[in-house]
Design a protein around this motif. Structure first.
Motif, PDB file in Angstrom:
ATOM      1  N   ALA A   1      14.947   5.117   0.552  1.00 17.69           N
ATOM      2  CA  ALA A   1      15.775   3.985   0.134  1.00 17.69           C
ATOM      3  C   ALA A   1      15.238   2.740   0.819  1.00 17.69           C
ATOM      4  CB  ALA A   1      17.229   4.211   0.517  1.00 17.69           C
ATOM      5  N   GLY A   2      14.992   1.697   0.041  1.00 14.42           N
ATOM      6  CA  GLY A   2      14.559   0.424   0.598  1.00 14.42           C
ATOM      7  C   GLY A   2      15.749  -0.510   0.710  1.00 14.42           C
ATOM      8  N   ILE A   3      16.001  -1.017   1.910  1.00 14.07           N
ATOM      9  CA  ILE A   3      17.167  -1.879   2.148  1.00 14.07           C
ATOM     10  C   ILE A   3      16.686  -3.228   2.677  1.00 14.07           C
ATOM     11  CG2 ILE A   3      19.344  -2.137   3.398  1.00 14.07           C
ATOM     12  CD1 ILE A   3      19.446   0.905   3.662  1.00 14.07           C
ATOM     13  N   GLU A   4      16.969  -4.287   1.938  1.00 13.86           N
ATOM     14  CA  GLU A   4      16.588  -5.638   2.357  1.00 13.86           C
ATOM     15  C   GLU A   4      17.845  -6.447   2.658  1.00 13.86           C
ATOM     16  OE1 GLU A   4      13.275  -8.433   0.671  1.00 13.86           O
ATOM     17  OE2 GLU A   4      15.164  -8.971  -0.316  1.00 13.86           O
TER      18      GLU A   4
ATOM     19  N   ILE B   1      12.971   4.049  -3.647  1.00 19.44           N
ATOM     20  CA  ILE B   1      11.534   3.817  -3.583  1.00 19.44           C
ATOM     21  C   ILE B   1      10.812   5.086  -3.153  1.00 19.44           C
ATOM     22  CG2 ILE B   1      11.887   1.389  -2.964  1.00 19.44           C
ATOM     23  CD1 ILE B   1      11.075   2.140  -0.115  1.00 19.44           C
ATOM     24  N   GLU B   2       9.496   5.042  -3.269  1.00 15.98           N
ATOM     25  CA  GLU B   2       8.648   6.103  -2.730  1.00 15.98           C
ATOM     26  C   GLU B   2       7.783   5.494  -1.646  1.00 15.98           C
ATOM     27  OE1 GLU B   2       4.912   8.633  -4.310  1.00 15.98           O
ATOM     28  OE2 GLU B   2       6.734   8.821  -5.527  1.00 15.98           O
ATOM     29  N   PHE B   3       7.776   6.109  -0.472  1.00 10.91           N
ATOM     30  CA  PHE B   3       7.032   5.577   0.670  1.00 10.91           C
ATOM     31  C   PHE B   3       6.223   6.711   1.284  1.00 10.91           C
ATOM     32  CE2 PHE B   3       6.579   4.371   5.142  1.00 10.91           C
ATOM     33  CZ  PHE B   3       6.241   3.030   5.066  1.00 10.91           C
ATOM     34  N   LYS B   4       4.902   6.576   1.269  1.00  7.15           N
ATOM     35  CA  LYS B   4       4.014   7.620   1.779  1.00  7.15           C
ATOM     36  C   LYS B   4       4.300   8.967   1.114  1.00  7.15           C
ATOM     37  CE  LYS B   4       3.621   5.451   6.331  1.00  7.15           C
ATOM     38  NZ  LYS B   4       3.750   5.606   7.792  1.00  7.15           N
ATOM     39  N   GLY B   5       4.626   8.912  -0.174  1.00 10.23           N
ATOM     40  CA  GLY B   5       4.852  10.127  -0.934  1.00 10.23           C
ATOM     41  C   GLY B   5       6.222  10.741  -0.776  1.00 10.23           C
TER      42      GLY B   5
ATOM     43  N   ASN C   1      14.059   7.303   5.053  1.00  8.81           N
ATOM     44  CA  ASN C   1      13.705   8.593   4.464  1.00  8.81           C
ATOM     45  C   ASN C   1      14.978   9.300   4.008  1.00  8.81           C
ATOM     46  OD1 ASN C   1      13.091  11.451   4.206  1.00  8.81           O
ATOM     47  ND2 ASN C   1      11.147  10.999   5.215  1.00  8.81           N
ATOM     48  N   LYS C   2      15.037   9.696   2.745  1.00  9.87           N
ATOM     49  CA  LYS C   2      16.262  10.301   2.221  1.00  9.87           C
ATOM     50  C   LYS C   2      16.497  11.724   2.730  1.00  9.87           C
ATOM     51  CE  LYS C   2      17.059   7.617  -1.964  1.00  9.87           C
ATOM     52  NZ  LYS C   2      17.336   7.679  -3.423  1.00  9.87           N
ATOM     53  N   LYS C   3      15.461  12.340   3.316  1.00 15.37           N
ATOM     54  CA  LYS C   3      15.632  13.704   3.821  1.00 15.37           C
ATOM     55  C   LYS C   3      16.403  13.724   5.138  1.00 15.37           C
ATOM     56  CE  LYS C   3      11.528  15.659   1.596  1.00 15.37           C
ATOM     57  NZ  LYS C   3      10.204  16.319   1.811  1.00 15.37           N
ATOM     58  N   ASN C   4      16.033  12.844   6.073  1.00 18.95           N
ATOM     59  CA  ASN C   4      16.732  12.839   7.365  1.00 18.95           C
ATOM     60  C   ASN C   4      17.547  11.567   7.588  1.00 18.95           C
ATOM     61  OD1 ASN C   4      14.793  10.906   7.928  1.00 18.95           O
ATOM     62  ND2 ASN C   4      13.740  12.097   9.506  1.00 18.95           N
TER      63      ASN C   4
ATOM     64  N   VAL D   1       0.825  -1.202   0.000  1.00 18.93           N
ATOM     65  CA  VAL D   1       0.000   0.000   0.000  1.00 18.93           C
ATOM     66  C   VAL D   1       0.860   1.254   0.000  1.00 18.93           C
ATOM     67  CG1 VAL D   1      -1.657   1.343   1.357  1.00 18.93           C
ATOM     68  CG2 VAL D   1      -1.936  -1.125   1.141  1.00 18.93           C
ATOM     69  N   PHE D   2       1.953   1.243   0.779  1.00 15.01           N
ATOM     70  CA  PHE D   2       2.651   2.480   1.061  1.00 15.01           C
ATOM     71  C   PHE D   2       3.904   2.759   0.244  1.00 15.01           C
ATOM     72  CE2 PHE D   2       0.329   2.486   5.190  1.00 15.01           C
ATOM     73  CZ  PHE D   2      -0.299   3.689   4.968  1.00 15.01           C
ATOM     74  N   PHE D   3       4.480   1.798  -0.427  1.00 12.57           N
ATOM     75  CA  PHE D   3       5.616   2.188  -1.245  1.00 12.57           C
ATOM     76  C   PHE D   3       5.629   1.466  -2.580  1.00 12.57           C
ATOM     77  CE2 PHE D   3       7.732  -1.419   0.884  1.00 12.57           C
ATOM     78  CZ  PHE D   3       8.390  -2.007  -0.177  1.00 12.57           C
ATOM     79  N   ILE D   4       6.207   2.134  -3.527  1.00 10.72           N
ATOM     80  CA  ILE D   4       6.316   1.604  -4.880  1.00 10.72           C
ATOM     81  C   ILE D   4       7.788   1.478  -5.218  1.00 10.72           C
ATOM     82  CG2 ILE D   4       5.748   2.001  -7.292  1.00 10.72           C
ATOM     83  CD1 ILE D   4       3.548   3.906  -6.293  1.00 10.72           C
ATOM     84  N   LEU D   5       8.216   0.297  -5.618  1.00 10.83           N
ATOM     85  CA  LEU D   5       9.600   0.136  -6.029  1.00 10.83           C
ATOM     86  C   LEU D   5       9.842   0.963  -7.282  1.00 10.83           C
ATOM     87  CD1 LEU D   5      10.202  -3.674  -5.507  1.00 10.83           C
ATOM     88  CD2 LEU D   5      11.076  -1.797  -4.146  1.00 10.83           C
ATOM     89  N   MET D   6      10.914   1.741  -7.249  1.00 12.06           N
ATOM     90  CA  MET D   6      11.193   2.635  -8.366  1.00 12.06           C
ATOM     91  C   MET D   6      12.339   2.084  -9.217  1.00 12.06           C
ATOM     92  SD  MET D   6       8.925   5.019  -7.961  1.00 12.06           S
ATOM     93  CE  MET D   6       9.485   6.460  -8.844  1.00 12.06           C
TER      94      MET D   6
END
Length: 392
Positions: free
Chosen positions: A156-159, A148-152, A178-181, A12-17
């Motif tokens: 970065a998605g790390i598995e 990725i995009e998560f909640k807009g 979150n790439k901002k913080n 629901v909340f993130f789309i792999l980019m």
């Protein structure tokens, strides 16, 4: 915003980019380390969800977390305070000692040299204090990193897939940063073990850097300990053992076993909703376990017509070299309740650290009461709780 209604579904909340190049992966992980080290403290809220694949229900817990760096601390490199709003209790780590305060029991349990996780292995607490460890974890396990995009928000998605354990256990950790913080907004732990999957998820929010009032927290800790004195037995006390176990209100994990003497399959889920259930974890060479048996037999005989079920769960003696001893042991005792032979993973699911350990499960399948050890005074509490549930 009602955080208890937050959905944890990644779909629901993130789309792999897009995938990251090797250099981009290195830069993202290095940026996380540099940004984390740039801060001296952090406060955040977390909402935890965990469940088992064979369990229809989930448990939600909210936390407040304060972390302050302390380079002089050789164990964890900082001061940590965590408020658990489900129990409720608070956890404080300072200078090598972990303090668990349990207001309902008016006690504080100290654990020297404690390295256990506060919430779970994905709670980011130790990562904030020692981000180099996260860098090493990502590098050693060849983590998959994607934009990725998560909640807009750009993230970065790390598995990270950890090496398979000797027992076949598979563990995967996922972090959405979150790439901002460069702080997580979501984390997920998945453990697959012997056909059962355990999932633990955390949502992070209200993150504030460099504004933790350490003096204020320490003053608060003094007041709390004054009202909830230190337990002199520390981590070896019954209270400490109980706090490591499943807590009242959570769903009792489903499990299977074999009825002793018939080898028929026992499934806990088949008995949920049909009455109050007491499960007693025991083994033959445990003196307090043996002392509890006559009392359990008497209790079952008294209340079986009112729907009470008692099952003695034994995984310790459930092995070829112990069966002869178990047969002789049970032949000498006329138990009124059933003995169920289980596997060690059942004890693990119920977080058994000492024997005997008893759980009372209500008609909704929830853990209602926990007791560790046996004596007459403790068992009075067990009886009182069962009588209360039966008469509801």
């Amino acid at each position: 915003m009602n955080f208890l209604k937050i959905s944890f579904s990644l779909a629901v909340f993130f789309i792999l980019m897009t995938g990251c190049t090797k250099e981009e992966k290195k830069n993202i992980v290095n940026d996380i380390k540099l940004e984390t080290n740039a801060h001296q403290s952090v406060y955040f809220k977390a909402l935890e969800k965990y469940f088992y694949s064979n369990q229809p229900d989930t448990t939600l817990t909210e936390y407040d977390v304060w972390i302050k760096r302390d380079p002089s601390d050789s164990l964890r490199k900082g001061f940590v305070w965590v408020d658990n709003h489900y129990r409720p209790y608070n956890m404080v780590y300072e200078k090598g000692t972990f303090y668990l305060t349990i207001p309902p029991k008016k006690t504080t349990v100290p654990y020297p040299n404690n390295k256990e996780d506060f919430i779970s292995s994905i709670d980011w607490i130790d990562t904030f204090l020692k981000p180099e460890g996260f860098t090493e974890l990502v590098s050693k396990n060849n983590a998959v990193i994607k934009n990725i995009e998560f909640k807009g928000e750009p993230c970065a998605g790390i598995e990270i897939k950890l090496p398979k354990g000797k027992d076949g256990r598979e563990t995967t950790q996922t972090f959405i940063i979150n790439k901002k913080n460069l702080f997580p907004v979501y984390a997920k732990l998945v453990v697959k073990d012997k056909g059962i999957t355990y999932t633990n998820e955390l949502d992070f929010y209200d993150v504030i850097f460099d504004d933790v009032n350490l003096d204020g927290l320490k003053e608060r800790q003094k007041r709390i300990i004054a009202s909830n004195p230190l337990d002199p037995e520390g981590g070896e006390s019954d209270v400490a053992y109980e706090e490591r176990m499943l807590h009242p209100g959570v769903s009792a994990p489903f499990f299977e076993g074999k009825y002793y003497g018939t080898d028929k399959t026992f499934k806990l889920e088949d008995h949920i909703g049909k009455g109050v259930i007491l499960v007693d974890f025991w083994y033959t060479h445990c003196p307090p376990c043996v002392r509890a048996m006559p009392a359990l037999s008497e209790l079952y005989t008294k209340y079986k017509d009112k729907g009470l079920k008692i099952y003695g769960l034994n995984s310790v003696d459930n092995q070829p070299r112990s069966m002869d001893n178990l047969n002789k042991f049970l032949k000498k005792r006329k138990l009124s309740y059933e003995v169920i032979l289980t596997q060690p993973e059942v004890d693990q699911a119920y977080k058994i650290k000492a024997y005997p350990s008893m759980y009372i499960i209500d008609k909704k399948g929830k853990v209602s009461f926990v007791e560790v050890g046996y004596d007459k005074e403790k068992f009075k509490k067990v009886i009182e709780h069962i009588e209360k549930l039966i008469n509801e």
